[in-house]
Design a protein around this motif. Sequence first.
Motif, PDB file in Angstrom:
ATOM      1  N   GLU A  72     118.748  61.037  66.267  1.00 28.29           N
ATOM      2  CA  GLU A  72     118.679  59.631  65.873  1.00 28.29           C
ATOM      3  C   GLU A  72     118.719  59.531  64.358  1.00 28.29           C
ATOM      4  O   GLU A  72     117.903  60.146  63.662  1.00 28.29           O
ATOM      5  CB  GLU A  72     117.406  58.984  66.427  1.00 28.29           C
ATOM      6  N   ASP A  73     119.685  58.787  63.867  1.00 28.42           N
ATOM      7  CA  ASP A  73     119.857  58.591  62.427  1.00 28.42           C
ATOM      8  C   ASP A  73     119.925  59.924  61.688  1.00 28.42           C
ATOM      9  O   ASP A  73     119.370  60.072  60.593  1.00 28.42           O
ATOM     10  CB  ASP A  73     118.729  57.716  61.871  1.00 28.42           C
ATOM     11  N   ARG A 277     116.934  49.433  62.781  1.00 25.41           N
ATOM     12  CA  ARG A 277     117.901  49.697  63.842  1.00 25.41           C
ATOM     13  C   ARG A 277     117.987  51.199  64.073  1.00 25.41           C
ATOM     14  O   ARG A 277     118.101  51.989  63.126  1.00 25.41           O
ATOM     15  CB  ARG A 277     119.272  49.154  63.448  1.00 25.41           C
ATOM     16  N   ASP A 279     120.120  54.293  65.659  1.00 21.79           N
ATOM     17  CA  ASP A 279     121.424  54.765  66.147  1.00 21.79           C
ATOM     18  C   ASP A 279     121.240  56.182  66.654  1.00 21.79           C
ATOM     19  O   ASP A 279     120.877  57.080  65.876  1.00 21.79           O
ATOM     20  CB  ASP A 279     122.463  54.734  65.021  1.00 21.79           C
ATOM     21  N   TYR A 291     124.212  55.302  71.507  1.00 19.82           N
ATOM     22  CA  TYR A 291     123.695  53.954  71.704  1.00 19.82           C
ATOM     23  C   TYR A 291     122.935  53.515  70.457  1.00 19.82           C
ATOM     24  O   TYR A 291     122.507  54.330  69.632  1.00 19.82           O
ATOM     25  CB  TYR A 291     122.776  53.892  72.934  1.00 19.82           C
ATOM     26  N   SER A 292     122.792  52.208  70.326  1.00 18.34           N
ATOM     27  CA  SER A 292     122.026  51.617  69.221  1.00 18.34           C
ATOM     28  C   SER A 292     121.057  50.606  69.791  1.00 18.34           C
ATOM     29  O   SER A 292     121.307  49.991  70.832  1.00 18.34           O
ATOM     30  CB  SER A 292     122.971  50.936  68.223  1.00 18.34           C
ATOM     31  N   TYR A 293     119.947  50.416  69.110  1.00 17.83           N
ATOM     32  CA  TYR A 293     118.961  49.433  69.558  1.00 17.83           C
ATOM     33  C   TYR A 293     118.235  48.886  68.357  1.00 17.83           C
ATOM     34  O   TYR A 293     118.234  49.485  67.283  1.00 17.83           O
ATOM     35  CB  TYR A 293     117.985  50.070  70.544  1.00 17.83           C
TER      36      TYR A 293
END
Length: 293
Positions: A72-73, A277, A279, A291-293
């Motif tokens: 993530e990121d 956010r 990613d 996916y992103s949230y």
Amino acid sequence: MRTKQLTRLVLAILALLLAMVPAASAQDDTTPEQSGPSVAQVHRVDATGGQVEATVLLDDYRVSADQVSINEDGADLGVTSVRRATEAGRNIEISFVVDTSQRLATGDVLGIVRDTLATEIRALPAGTKVSVVAAGDTAVVVVQPTTDLERAATDVQNLKLSQGSGIFNAIDRAGALLTVEPGWIRTIVVFSGGADLGSTISAETARRPLIQDGAQLVAVRYAGGEAALSSIIDRAGGASLGAATPAEVGQAMADAIAVAGDRLLVTYPGATSQSVRGDALMTIGSAQTAYSY
């Protein structure tokens, strides 16, 4: 002389013992390795509980925590827990759409679908909610939403051949049957034996309720099926399975129901601030999903 006889006796005993030892490599060579999932889609992310919980649709839910990795990121994150939704007590709902056009008379394809549905519905976990819509010249509800799996399996036998094949109309009708209660995992399973014949709405219109309700679509496309189902899956999420011959239809239907009947819940220490956010890229076996949230 006695020494030679004793040596021969010892060698004979050793040969006998070795003959009794099973070959350790024989079982290893013949036991297939589990390949794991090849399809993965994250369709829901909950970051309100101090950690991130991703709900993942897979084509094989036999997954252990060491098969799951998340970046993530740009940072690799450890997985806190991996659970199947059914084991976690989540509510599962499946609405079935069945093409009943006359083209499925050849090879008794509709009969195969009907019998497979009945068998697989009976095998679903208790509490699973199901409904069935026939996609003929009109969309007919054959099984109203129910958790009575035995009754639903019996009523599936009411699926009969009809004219037309209004698949998109039937998907829209199935979407209207899905529960509006929060927390349910919802899936529409569609069996199509060819192109839509007779719907009064488009694939785009049919997919709107799925996106609004957070439902996924799992398609079984016999002999090519309805090609536009792929566009619904692209937007709403889900999976597509093919069957080229009547002999393959039963297994494809069973596989589709296995996909729809569960999810994987992956919890990890990701971004939980509402102002941030996330990613992410999740890898499960040979499958990956971004996916992103």
